[in-house]
Design a protein around this motif. Sequence first.
Motif, PDB file in Angstrom:
ATOM      1  N   LYS A  65       2.429 -18.062  51.959  1.00  0.00           N
ATOM      2  CA  LYS A  65       2.814 -17.393  52.341  1.00  0.00           C
ATOM      3  C   LYS A  65       3.580 -16.390  52.009  1.00  0.00           C
ATOM      4  CE  LYS A  65       0.284 -17.792  56.290  1.00  0.00           C
ATOM      5  NZ  LYS A  65       0.128 -18.042  58.177  1.00  0.00           N
ATOM      6  N   PHE A  66       4.811 -17.677  52.257  1.00  0.00           N
ATOM      7  CA  PHE A  66       6.712 -17.017  51.214  1.00  0.00           C
ATOM      8  C   PHE A  66       6.579 -15.989  50.513  1.00  0.00           C
ATOM      9  CE2 PHE A  66      10.558 -18.160  49.207  1.00  0.00           C
ATOM     10  CZ  PHE A  66      11.819 -17.566  50.824  1.00  0.00           C
ATOM     11  N   GLY A  67       5.887 -16.591  48.866  1.00  0.00           N
ATOM     12  CA  GLY A  67       5.834 -15.893  47.820  1.00  0.00           C
ATOM     13  C   GLY A  67       4.708 -15.304  47.313  1.00  0.00           C
ATOM     14  N   ASN A  68       3.676 -14.458  48.429  1.00  0.00           N
ATOM     15  CA  ASN A  68       3.169 -13.672  48.976  1.00  0.00           C
ATOM     16  C   ASN A  68       4.691 -12.491  49.588  1.00  0.00           C
ATOM     17  OD1 ASN A  68       0.576 -14.739  47.847  1.00  0.00           O
ATOM     18  ND2 ASN A  68      -0.117 -14.887  49.717  1.00  0.00           N
ATOM     19  N   PHE A  69       4.898 -12.396  50.126  1.00  0.00           N
ATOM     20  CA  PHE A  69       5.585 -11.945  50.778  1.00  0.00           C
ATOM     21  C   PHE A  69       6.174 -11.092  49.992  1.00  0.00           C
ATOM     22  CE2 PHE A  69       9.934 -11.151  53.096  1.00  0.00           C
ATOM     23  CZ  PHE A  69       9.731  -9.927  54.398  1.00  0.00           C
ATOM     24  N   TYR A  70       7.226 -11.681  49.076  1.00  0.00           N
ATOM     25  CA  TYR A  70       8.237 -11.890  47.977  1.00  0.00           C
ATOM     26  C   TYR A  70       7.904 -11.532  46.594  1.00  0.00           C
ATOM     27  CZ  TYR A  70      12.649 -13.304  51.126  1.00  0.00           C
ATOM     28  OH  TYR A  70      12.946 -13.137  52.084  1.00  0.00           O
ATOM     29  N   HIS A  71       6.392 -11.263  46.549  1.00  0.00           N
ATOM     30  CA  HIS A  71       5.860 -10.424  46.036  1.00  0.00           C
ATOM     31  C   HIS A  71       4.585  -9.061  46.104  1.00  0.00           C
ATOM     32  CE1 HIS A  71       3.239 -10.588  42.305  1.00  0.00           C
ATOM     33  NE2 HIS A  71       1.600  -9.954  42.514  1.00  0.00           N
ATOM     34  N   VAL A  72       5.144  -8.590  45.000  1.00  0.00           N
ATOM     35  CA  VAL A  72       5.050  -6.930  44.550  1.00  0.00           C
ATOM     36  C   VAL A  72       3.485  -6.581  44.266  1.00  0.00           C
ATOM     37  CG1 VAL A  72       5.879  -4.454  44.306  1.00  0.00           C
ATOM     38  CG2 VAL A  72       7.699  -6.260  45.024  1.00  0.00           C
TER      39      VAL A  72
END
Length: 205
Positions: A65-72
């Motif tokens: 979830k953390f990685g997806n949040f900062y991914h465009v």
Amino acid sequence: LPAPIQPIANPVPVKSKNKKKSVKKKSTDYDYQGKIIRSIKIVTFDPFGYSLRDTSKKPIGFFEKFGNFYHVRTRRFLIKNQLLFKQGEKADQLKMYESERIIRQFNYIRDVMVAADTGYKSKDSVDIIVRVQDRWSLNPDFSFGGGRFKTSVSESNFQGIGHQLEGGVNYRIPFTADYGYYGRYAKQNISNTFISLNASFIDQP
């Protein structure tokens, strides 16, 4: 002597009790071949926790979830520009497969599926869904060799528009105030063509 048995002129046909059951033909993507494309829907997915083959999968862990949040996510117009078919044209399965191949070659794309929407049924038209899953595009790098220490950061899908940026610094070992730096910019398939751009600069210590 007994009289010979005379054959029956019109024998009565005997109906078989074992009737053959009719088998319905399964629907496949080829059933949509030649139908008019009514609409094209593009759906993009974050890199972690999702699967195009199993739509029930969702990100559950903190790091996913953390990685997806900062991914465009990749912009839909960028995917649309790579498709070999358009709205209003006749559906062609070969063009769908080739569109998948073209999109999958980008290093910021993990997986892609182009298929007809089975939820829409029509005799003469079809809806197309393009599902795309991204890769994580921001990557640091560290290396040693030749009396040098190199550190760099690369972004293969800047702001979701397919621009590739990379920058780094080179140090001599042992570390001194003397260092060098470099940068690189690249763009694939400019303006829906097979033309690519690659530019870089290097300043060695």
